[in-house]
Design a protein around this motif. Structure first.
Motif, PDB file in Angstrom:
ATOM      1  N   LEU A  79      68.859 108.718  31.261  1.00  0.00           N
ATOM      2  CA  LEU A  79      68.220 108.085  30.103  1.00  0.00           C
ATOM      3  C   LEU A  79      68.580 106.603  30.021  1.00  0.00           C
ATOM      4  N   GLY A  80      69.826 106.261  30.323  1.00  0.00           N
ATOM      5  CA  GLY A  80      70.230 104.855  30.346  1.00  0.00           C
ATOM      6  C   GLY A  80      69.468 104.084  31.409  1.00  0.00           C
ATOM      7  N   ALA A  81      69.284 104.690  32.583  1.00  0.00           N
ATOM      8  CA  ALA A  81      68.522 104.031  33.659  1.00  0.00           C
ATOM      9  C   ALA A  81      67.072 103.825  33.237  1.00  0.00           C
ATOM     10  N   LYS A  82      66.493 104.837  32.612  1.00  0.00           N
ATOM     11  CA  LYS A  82      65.104 104.714  32.143  1.00  0.00           C
ATOM     12  C   LYS A  82      64.963 103.618  31.091  1.00  0.00           C
ATOM     13  N   ASP A  83      66.004 103.435  30.282  1.00  0.00           N
ATOM     14  CA  ASP A  83      65.974 102.404  29.238  1.00  0.00           C
ATOM     15  C   ASP A  83      66.314 101.011  29.763  1.00  0.00           C
ATOM     16  N   GLY A  84      66.624 100.910  31.060  1.00  0.00           N
ATOM     17  CA  GLY A  84      66.918  99.607  31.652  1.00  0.00           C
ATOM     18  C   GLY A  84      68.351  99.137  31.518  1.00  0.00           C
TER      19      GLY A  84
END
Length: 93
Positions: A79-84
């Protein structure tokens, strides 16, 4: 490769005990988002574990160490990766 013993201090916290993972029979997969110009360069592979966790390894060193994460840890990372949140780690184009 040197690895601190479980319970040893590392940077400000304790090094958690790492469970042994039997990698035989795991179904490993790798991202299709690889640089086509980098043929032969290692990538990261992941495999689901029977307990819901995720195993992670370097595809260029398949006999090397395997990191194990809980489902909650992997969810937080993805989720952190998806949020940038980790975009600063990528090379600028």
């Amino acid at each position: 490769m040197h690895r601190p013993r479980a319970g040893a201090r590392s940077g400000g916290g304790l090094v958690p005990e790492v469970p042994h993972v039997d990698t035989a029979g795991l179904t490993w997969r790798e991202s299709s988002h690889r640089d086509p110009q980098s043929a032969g360069v290692e990538g990261v592979e992941v495999a689901p574990l029977p307990d819901g966790g995720v195993a992670v390894r370097n595809s260029g060193h398949r006999e090397g160490p395997v990191l194990v994460y809980t489902r909650a840890e992997m969810t937080a990372f993805v989720l952190g990766a998806k949020d940038g949140e980790f975009d600063d780690l990528l090379e600028s184009a």
